[in-house]
Design an enzyme around this catalytic site. Structure first.
Site, PDB file in Angstrom:
ATOM      1  N   TRP A  91       0.855  -1.180   0.000  1.00 14.08           N
ATOM      2  CA  TRP A  91       0.000   0.000   0.000  1.00 14.08           C
ATOM      3  C   TRP A  91       0.897   1.237   0.000  1.00 14.08           C
ATOM      4  O   TRP A  91       1.367   1.672   1.043  1.00 14.08           O
ATOM      5  CB  TRP A  91      -0.916  -0.018   1.217  1.00 14.08           C
ATOM      6  CG  TRP A  91      -1.960  -1.085   1.078  1.00 14.08           C
ATOM      7  CD1 TRP A  91      -3.131  -0.971   0.410  1.00 14.08           C
ATOM      8  CD2 TRP A  91      -1.924  -2.416   1.593  1.00 14.08           C
ATOM      9  NE1 TRP A  91      -3.833  -2.155   0.477  1.00 14.08           N
ATOM     10  CE2 TRP A  91      -3.120  -3.056   1.186  1.00 14.08           C
ATOM     11  CE3 TRP A  91      -1.000  -3.152   2.351  1.00 14.08           C
ATOM     12  CZ2 TRP A  91      -3.407  -4.384   1.519  1.00 14.08           C
ATOM     13  CZ3 TRP A  91      -1.289  -4.457   2.675  1.00 14.08           C
ATOM     14  CH2 TRP A  91      -2.482  -5.059   2.250  1.00 14.08           C
ATOM     15  N   GLN A 147     -13.411   2.501  -2.199  1.00 19.00           N
ATOM     16  CA  GLN A 147     -13.556   1.069  -1.906  1.00 19.00           C
ATOM     17  C   GLN A 147     -14.816   0.853  -1.078  1.00 19.00           C
ATOM     18  O   GLN A 147     -15.363   1.792  -0.490  1.00 19.00           O
ATOM     19  CB  GLN A 147     -12.359   0.561  -1.087  1.00 19.00           C
ATOM     20  CG  GLN A 147     -11.080   0.412  -1.882  1.00 19.00           C
ATOM     21  CD  GLN A 147      -9.989  -0.268  -1.072  1.00 19.00           C
ATOM     22  OE1 GLN A 147     -10.010  -0.271   0.152  1.00 19.00           O
ATOM     23  NE2 GLN A 147      -9.014  -0.833  -1.769  1.00 19.00           N
ATOM     24  N   VAL A 190      -6.064 -11.380   6.707  1.00 16.75           N
ATOM     25  CA  VAL A 190      -6.987 -12.505   6.519  1.00 16.75           C
ATOM     26  C   VAL A 190      -6.197 -13.804   6.353  1.00 16.75           C
ATOM     27  O   VAL A 190      -5.061 -13.799   5.903  1.00 16.75           O
ATOM     28  CB  VAL A 190      -7.904 -12.304   5.277  1.00 16.75           C
ATOM     29  CG1 VAL A 190      -8.983 -11.280   5.553  1.00 16.75           C
ATOM     30  CG2 VAL A 190      -7.101 -11.925   4.058  1.00 16.75           C
TER      31      VAL A 190
HETATM   32  C1  FA5 Z   1      -7.048  -4.000  -0.370  1.00 17.95           C
HETATM   33  O1  FA5 Z   1      -7.013  -2.773  -0.362  1.00 17.95           O
HETATM   34  C2  FA5 Z   1      -7.562  -4.807   0.816  1.00 17.95           C
HETATM   35  N1  FA5 Z   1      -7.803  -3.885   1.917  1.00 17.95           N
HETATM   36  C3  FA5 Z   1      -8.814  -5.567   0.405  1.00 17.95           C
HETATM   37  C4  FA5 Z   1      -9.233  -6.584   1.439  1.00 17.95           C
HETATM   38  C5  FA5 Z   1     -10.182  -6.256   2.393  1.00 17.95           C
HETATM   39  C6  FA5 Z   1      -8.664  -7.848   1.429  1.00 17.95           C
HETATM   40  C7  FA5 Z   1     -10.575  -7.182   3.362  1.00 17.95           C
HETATM   41  C8  FA5 Z   1      -9.052  -8.811   2.382  1.00 17.95           C
HETATM   42  C9  FA5 Z   1      -9.997  -8.446   3.340  1.00 17.95           C
HETATM   43  P1  FA5 Z   1      -6.256  -4.194  -2.862  1.00 17.95           P
HETATM   44  O2  FA5 Z   1      -5.069  -3.320  -2.710  1.00 17.95           O
HETATM   45  O3  FA5 Z   1      -6.136  -5.380  -3.750  1.00 17.95           O
HETATM   46  O4  FA5 Z   1      -6.727  -4.751  -1.446  1.00 17.95           O
HETATM   47  O5  FA5 Z   1      -7.476  -3.296  -3.354  1.00 17.95           O
HETATM   48  C10 FA5 Z   1      -8.813  -3.801  -3.435  1.00 17.95           C
HETATM   49  C11 FA5 Z   1      -9.474  -3.326  -4.720  1.00 17.95           C
HETATM   50  O6  FA5 Z   1      -9.355  -1.900  -4.855  1.00 17.95           O
HETATM   51  C12 FA5 Z   1      -8.811  -3.872  -5.990  1.00 17.95           C
HETATM   52  O7  FA5 Z   1      -9.321  -5.132  -6.322  1.00 17.95           O
HETATM   53  C13 FA5 Z   1      -9.216  -2.840  -7.025  1.00 17.95           C
HETATM   54  O8  FA5 Z   1     -10.536  -3.087  -7.489  1.00 17.95           O
HETATM   55  C14 FA5 Z   1      -9.231  -1.558  -6.224  1.00 17.95           C
HETATM   56  N2  FA5 Z   1      -7.987  -0.797  -6.441  1.00 17.95           N
HETATM   57  C15 FA5 Z   1      -6.761  -1.058  -5.925  1.00 17.95           C
HETATM   58  N3  FA5 Z   1      -5.865  -0.122  -6.307  1.00 17.95           N
HETATM   59  C16 FA5 Z   1      -6.537   0.760  -7.098  1.00 17.95           C
HETATM   60  C17 FA5 Z   1      -6.180   1.971  -7.799  1.00 17.95           C
HETATM   61  N4  FA5 Z   1      -4.954   2.474  -7.741  1.00 17.95           N
HETATM   62  N5  FA5 Z   1      -7.152   2.607  -8.488  1.00 17.95           N
HETATM   63  C18 FA5 Z   1      -8.423   2.116  -8.523  1.00 17.95           C
HETATM   64  N6  FA5 Z   1      -8.819   1.007  -7.899  1.00 17.95           N
HETATM   65  C19 FA5 Z   1      -7.900   0.316  -7.182  1.00 17.95           C
END
Ligand code: FA5
Length: 280
Positions: A91, A147, A190
């Site tokens: 992140w 999100q 998780v």
């Molecule tokens: C997360 O942010 C985790 N907090 C999700 C999670 C929650 C996992 C609870 C397990 C339990 P990730 O970085 O993959 O995960 O982001 C989740 C979603 O946000 C991605 O699948 C995508 O749809 C969206 N996303 C991520 N980065 C970007 C970005 N830069 N721009 C737009 N959408 C994004």
């Protein structure tokens, strides 16, 4: 006296003519149709948030909101990501202060601990909101996006509950025929962790431009809440279990409406936004 009388007489004539002229100019044709005011409309991301809240309300989830300026304690530590953990690099964080204690939240997951700290189990809640990442922009990445977090904690919650919830979400959003795919993935908060996708409604899973030939559209990350996360808020992982998931909201709108550039959502081009005004 003669002059005054003549002046008054002439003045009355001119004033009457002037009044008549003004009345004629101001006349309102009450038979004309009214002019409609230009009405604004909710942004497509706001519409999707409302729709998701409604879908989850029917599944028994409340909607909650949390701070965008967050402590690294909730954004990371309480999510089983201590300060020396390499997963922090996943992140890319925008820091607000130099020691790095205050950040713009990089995901909606910090609300998991905030909610569980406030109330004991059972918990069923979704948290929509804005998140920020120090990230280069392209057609599928923004530095600011939205999100939706989901969290359910209770006795006997299993992976089957998570899959059932995600499948129902996919059907509500993309139609009753949809199937979901769940694959292993890693998130420190998780265990087990998964990423989940829905089969592409446009090609029915055969592969097309929208799903980039794969037949699947990625929706987000999910998994069973890690025992350390439950312990950190005073829950007993031997008594309760839970699932959590996080969806990218712009990506959901893109999938459903065939938008191919995520940057369009924040560009404020009315020609783009108006297309959604009467939709849904
Ligand atoms: C997360 O942010 C985790 N907090 C999700 C999670 C929650 C996992 C609870 C397990 C339990 P990730 O970085 O993959 O995960 O982001 C989740 C979603 O946000 C991605 O699948 C995508 O749809 C969206 N996303 C991520 N980065 C970007 C970005 N830069 N721009 C737009 N959408 C994004």
């Amino acid at each position: 006296q003669e002059l005054t009388v003549a002046w008054d007489a002439r003045h009355a004539v001119v004033a009457a003519a002037d009044l008549e002229k003004r009345l004629a100019g101001d006349a309102v044709d009450i038979t004309l149709p009214g002019r409609r005011p230009v009405l604004g409309a909710a942004h497509p991301v706001s519409r999707m948030i409302d729709e998701l809240s409604e879908i989850f309300a029917l599944l028994g989830f409340e909607t909650a909101f949390g701070p965008e300026i967050e402590t690294s304690y909730y954004n990371f530590d309480q999510l089983n990501i201590p300060s020396d953990h390499p997963a922090r690099d996943v992140w890319d964080t925008i820091h607000i202060d130099l020691p790095g204690e205050i950040v713009l939240r990089t995901h909606t997951s910090p609300m998991q601990a905030r909610i569980m700290e406030k109330s004991g189990p059972p918990v069923r809640v979704v948290v929509p909101g804005r998140v920020y990442r120090y990230e280069a922009q392209d057609a599928s990445h923004e530095w600011m996006f939205h999100q939706l977090e989901g969290l359910a904690v209770d006795r006997n919650i299993t992976m089957a509950d998570l899959k059932g919830t995600l499948a129902e979400l996919a059907r509500q959003l993309f139609g009753s025929e949809r199937r979901i795919r769940v694959r292993c993935d890693f998130f420190p908060f998780v265990e087990p962790g998964v990423d989940f996708a829905v089969d592409c409604a446009i090609c029915g899973g055969k592969g097309c431009r929208v799903c980039k030939g794969s037949g699947w559209l990625e929706m987000g990350g999910a998994g069973m809440v890690h025992p350390n996360v439950l312990r950190a808020v005073g829950y007993d992982p031997d008594q309760v279990s839970g699932f959590a998931f996080g969806l990218g909201i712009e990506r959901l709108v893109m999938m459903r409406s065939g938008v191919d550039d995520l940057r369009a959502f924040a560009a404020n081009d009315l020609r783009f936004l108006r297309q959604f005004a009467s939709a849904v």
